[in-house]
Write a protein that holds these residues in place. Sequence first.
Motif, short mmCIF file in Angstrom:
data_model
loop_
_atom_site.label_atom_id
_atom_site.label_comp_id
_atom_site.label_asym_id
_atom_site.label_seq_id
_atom_site.Cartn_x
_atom_site.Cartn_y
_atom_site.Cartn_z
N ALA A 334 0.84 -1.20 0.00
CA ALA A 334 0.00 0.00 0.00
C ALA A 334 0.88 1.25 0.00
CB ALA A 334 -0.92 -0.01 1.21
N LEU A 335 1.95 1.19 0.79
CA LEU A 335 2.88 2.33 0.82
C LEU A 335 3.45 2.56 -0.58
CD1 LEU A 335 4.25 4.29 2.85
CD2 LEU A 335 6.16 2.68 2.89
N GLY A 336 3.92 1.46 -1.20
CA GLY A 336 4.47 1.56 -2.55
C GLY A 336 3.45 2.11 -3.53
N GLY A 337 2.22 1.60 -3.43
CA GLY A 337 1.16 2.05 -4.33
C GLY A 337 0.87 3.53 -4.16
N LEU A 338 0.78 3.98 -2.90
CA LEU A 338 0.45 5.38 -2.65
C LEU A 338 1.58 6.30 -3.09
CD1 LEU A 338 -1.35 5.18 0.80
CD2 LEU A 338 -2.34 5.52 -1.46
#
Lengths: 400, 234
Positions: A334-338
């Motif tokens: 999720a961090l990578g996606g955001l």
Amino acid sequence: MWWNTILLALRAIRRNLLRSFLTVLGIVIGVAAVITMVTLGNGATRSVSDQIASMGSNMLIVMPGQRFGPGSGGAPPFRAADVEAIRNQIASARWVAPVVNRGSAAVYQASNWSTVITGSNSDYFEAGNWKIAAGRGFTEAEERAGKAVCVIGATVQQKLFGGQNPVGSQVRIRQFACEVIGLLQGKGQSAMGSDQDDTIVMPLRTVQRRLTGNQNIGRVIVSVQPGISIDGVRQQVTLLMRERRNIGLNEDDDFQVLDTRQIAETLTSTTRILTMLLGAVAAVSLLVGGIGIMNIMLVSVTERTREIGIRLAIGALEREVLLQFLIEAVVLSALGGLVGIALATGMSIALAGAMKVPWLFDPMINLASFLFAAAIGVIFGFFPARRAAGLNPIDALRHE
Amino acid sequence: MSDPALIRLSAVTKTYGQGQVAFQALKGIDLAIEAGDFVAIMGPSGSGKSTAMNILGCLDIPTSGSYEFQGVRVEQLARDQRALLRRHYLGFVFQGFNLLARTTALENVELPLVYRGGAAPARHAAARAALAQVGLAGWEDHTPGELSGGQQQRVAIARAIVTRPAVLLADEPTGNLDSHTSHEIMELISAFNRDHGLTVLMVTHEADIAACARRIVRFADGRVDTDHRNGGTA
């Protein structure tokens, strides 16, 4: 149990900073590439379709000569009578504008600018979807008399008048002075990439007399009534022109009728293909990012299996271990996606500005690449852990 | 009727594999261990001592026979119930230390407490106290890579005793250490047994290490060979 497991997951992320960073990086690059490419592609498509809309829709352009084949240069030009015939005989023609273009320098006081002089009638503004920003268009009397009046484009206004109101001023074109009676609202680049605002429009007769010195008409723009089949009108125009130009049954046309809708379709489908191509290239980078994540996860599986063995031996439940690894994978993905979405937003806004295409936020592609990245992170972060958590703790501890 | 024994193995067998390739590692073990005892399990490789240790540590279950821990039939427990039993009553020390890499000593020691639940300040305090008990006060923020083998094993012991378990299971705790460090570690384990009444089960193949125990059980070929009290240290 939840809070403690989240704590353990966050500790594991901090403990393996390099691994976590590489995982996030893989997702960030993939997501950012896909979103940036597709956003720019959508912007380019939109800009092309906007330009086509600004060109005027439901329009036929009739030109002498054939696009292909030898001898096309020898086709006779149109005359005013041809324009009249179209106007009188094609009932569905709403606006009929003869056009002659001639390049020339225009001078105002100390300013000098080389531009395109367009000779036409007042239908030209309607058919071409031009709006008068200041002043007025031509009167019928001015057209008939071939008076030296002109309506100038926004670029010419910028270059000659520095943005000042030009209406009422005199512009010199070659040997004659021409009164500026109107200013066109800017339309920007054409679908072909030329500046549509870099023009001076005069009555057709004025251009023929003072600049070209003949009765030729370069092309005729025919705007069709809304709701009428443009193909039907096209056929009518073709038949009429064949008749007027005495073309035998077995002879080919020595003129062509272009259809703006056709041009529009060709251009938008081209940019759409380009967008898909860019998107595909970017999707490959997302895939490569995913494979990178898979690599990192698989390389660390030995260490992770031992870690799981330790946790199980000291009394962790299988589901607690799984939950920890799941949270870890979800947090990283999720961090990578955001971060990827944020980076893509920044990059695409900057690039859209540099490329002069509109920036369009596409929620679908943002969501889709985010979910894809999350899925990759979760699958490759979680499934090796699931296998390990199902092992006997002793076997997990002995894992080499 | 309460059984005086903390641990009771009755006719325990363990068979690995099936059919032609089946290997019987334990061929019927009867063993009772009382609370507060210090038992060394010895025997050559393949004698079944590690298998017995895994069963005693509730990491594995017997193929047949029964294992009672405080009167509970362990072989009838589900995987998660055995995990909870380990969590609340057992502490492990391994030959290879098995600490989490790149994790501070304090966090390693705290780990079993995290699974038990409880407030963070209490966990930190208990972990610090356990590290102090093994003589590592001041080393809380060091990771295993920054510690010597002896120090790593001390952290592992602190992790095992921080939950105040009923039994400490040590599988070759000195196997990776030099003799001087080995004796320091044995001192530490003996002290927990002597001063805190911690029951200790230890697998070793070194006679001088086994000499620290009160009772020595020798395994041979999947059976208990000899079982005697150690007069020297009792």
